[in-house]
Each structure stands twice: as structure tokens, then as C-alpha cells.
Design an enzyme around this catalytic site. Structure first.
Site, PDB file in Angstrom:
ATOM      1  N   THR A 185      -8.539  36.843 -24.345  1.00 20.22           N
ATOM      2  CA  THR A 185      -8.891  35.994 -23.211  1.00 20.22           C
ATOM      3  C   THR A 185      -8.234  36.578 -21.975  1.00 20.22           C
ATOM      4  O   THR A 185      -7.067  36.958 -22.009  1.00 20.22           O
ATOM      5  CB  THR A 185      -8.452  34.533 -23.427  1.00 20.22           C
ATOM      6  OG1 THR A 185      -9.164  33.999 -24.555  1.00 20.22           O
ATOM      7  CG2 THR A 185      -8.745  33.671 -22.202  1.00 20.22           C
ATOM      8  N   PHE A 187      -6.913  35.957 -18.234  1.00 19.38           N
ATOM      9  CA  PHE A 187      -6.370  34.897 -17.392  1.00 19.38           C
ATOM     10  C   PHE A 187      -6.146  35.417 -15.990  1.00 19.38           C
ATOM     11  O   PHE A 187      -5.819  36.589 -15.802  1.00 19.38           O
ATOM     12  CB  PHE A 187      -5.021  34.419 -17.933  1.00 19.38           C
ATOM     13  CG  PHE A 187      -5.092  33.744 -19.277  1.00 19.38           C
ATOM     14  CD1 PHE A 187      -5.107  32.369 -19.372  1.00 19.38           C
ATOM     15  CD2 PHE A 187      -5.128  34.498 -20.444  1.00 19.38           C
ATOM     16  CE1 PHE A 187      -5.161  31.739 -20.611  1.00 19.38           C
ATOM     17  CE2 PHE A 187      -5.180  33.880 -21.679  1.00 19.38           C
ATOM     18  CZ  PHE A 187      -5.210  32.495 -21.763  1.00 19.38           C
TER      19      PHE A 187
END
Length: 195
Positions: A185, A187
């Protein structure tokens, strides 16, 4: 890129969506290895608002996942801030999702599995192979782990990180259940735009 504050300066206060043990907390620890004061928030809009209000220095928000693509709810929260925020840095966190349950639980005995919808979407193959498991949406991965631990039911599990398992005293029933082993992921670290 934000720097670690050392010496006499206070640690940065960093908001994130979720509970302690969330992947966003991992992103914060990766971005500030020397320490930051983490501020859990109930939602992405709340985390963004904390920055806008000056209650925190930064927010760490997930914007893209290798399996599910853009994290729309997080991007929408950032969009509501308009030009008031600026992206200061980006960090990518490896995401390994685990099936967590109280001690004594078994995969065959589980029925309900709780987690954030983005995390559940990353485990479609696992759920297809284990059709007796019913996925239930929760506000966040670590919060699901905390609630599963508090309930103590041997039929209830959570999909979350190994950090959440350790924090809430849960056992890993099945490890790395994400559809893609190279899961991650991305960020962004946001702060108020300098005047």
C-alpha cells in the site's frame, strides 16, 4: 520529506485512520523510525480534519494498493481539503494479511471474519477457497482485531497485520492470505500547506 524531530523539538504528531496496529501505523513508523506520536482517528475525514485544525502536524493516508488500486474513500477525504494540504512525502508499506483469532480457534471452526473492506478485497481467493467464512466489514483492520480479541469467540476472526495480532494477543490461524504475495500500500504524508 518530513524529518524526525530530535533534540529539544517535540516528536511530530501524526494522525491516521484506524486503531493501533493498523498498516497506517506501520507507515508512520517507517516514515519516522526515531519516533512520532501516533494519533488514531475513526475515519479518513477525521484524520484530515485534525491536520486542518492544527491538532496534528501530519496525517498518513493510504492512497493506492497493489491489488485493489486507488483507496477511494481516502482519496475523497483528501479531496475535501482542497488546496489546504500539501503532500510532503510518500512511503510504500508491504502488506501481508493474516487471519487472526483467539487462542484455541481453528480455521474449520471459524465463521465470521471482520476487517476493513479494502483488506477483505485483497483476500478474495482465500475467501473463495473457504466458503464457510463470512466476511464482515469493519472500520479498520486493527480495530477488527481488537474487537475480535475483546469478544473472545472461537468462531470470530479478523484479517489484519501480524503487528495487530501481537498487540491484541491473537493467534495467526492462516498467514499471508492476500491474493498477491507482492502486496503493498502506498501512503502519502500530508500537512498544512505553508503560507
Amino acid at each position: 520529506m518530513p524529518t524526525n524531530m530530535t533534540g529539544t523539538e517535540p516528536m511530530p504528531r501524526v494522525a491516521f485512520q484506524g486503531e493501533l496496529g493498523a498498516f497506517s501505523e506501520m507507515a508512520i513508523r517507517q516514515q519516522w523510525p526515531e519516533g512520532a506520536e501516533v494519533v488514531p482517528c475513526a475515519s479518513f475525514p477525521v484524520a484530515v480534519q485534525r491536520v486542518l485544525d492544527g491538532a496534528v502536524d501530519f496525517a498518513v493516508i493510504p492512497v493506492e494498493n497493489a491489488i485493489v488500486g486507488p483507496v477511494r474513500v481516502a482519496l475523497d477525504a483528501l479531496a475535501t481539503a482542497g488546496d489546504a494540504l500539501t503532500v510532503r512525502a510518500e512511503t510504500r508499506v508491504p502488506v501481508h494479511l493474516h487471519l487472526l483469532a483467539p487462542a484455541g480457534a481453528t480455521l474449520a471452526g471459524l465463521r465470521d471474519v471482520h476487517s476493513h473492506p479494502v483488506a477483505l478485497a485483497q483476500c478474495r481467493i482465500f475467501f473463495a477457497r473457504h466458503g464457510w467464512l463470512v466476511s464482515t466489514v469493519h472500520a479498520d483492520t486493527a480495530g477488527a482485531a481488537r474487537d475480535v480479541a475483546q469478544a473472545g469467540l472461537l468462531t470470530r476472526a479478523a484479517v489484519a497485520s501480524d503487528m495487530a495480532a501481537e498487540r491484541y494477543g491473537l493467534e495467526i490461524i492462516a498467514s499471508r492470505i492476500e491474493d498477491v504475495p507482492a502486496n503493498w500500500t502506498r501512503f502519502v504524508v500530508v500537512s498544512l500547506k505553508p503560507i
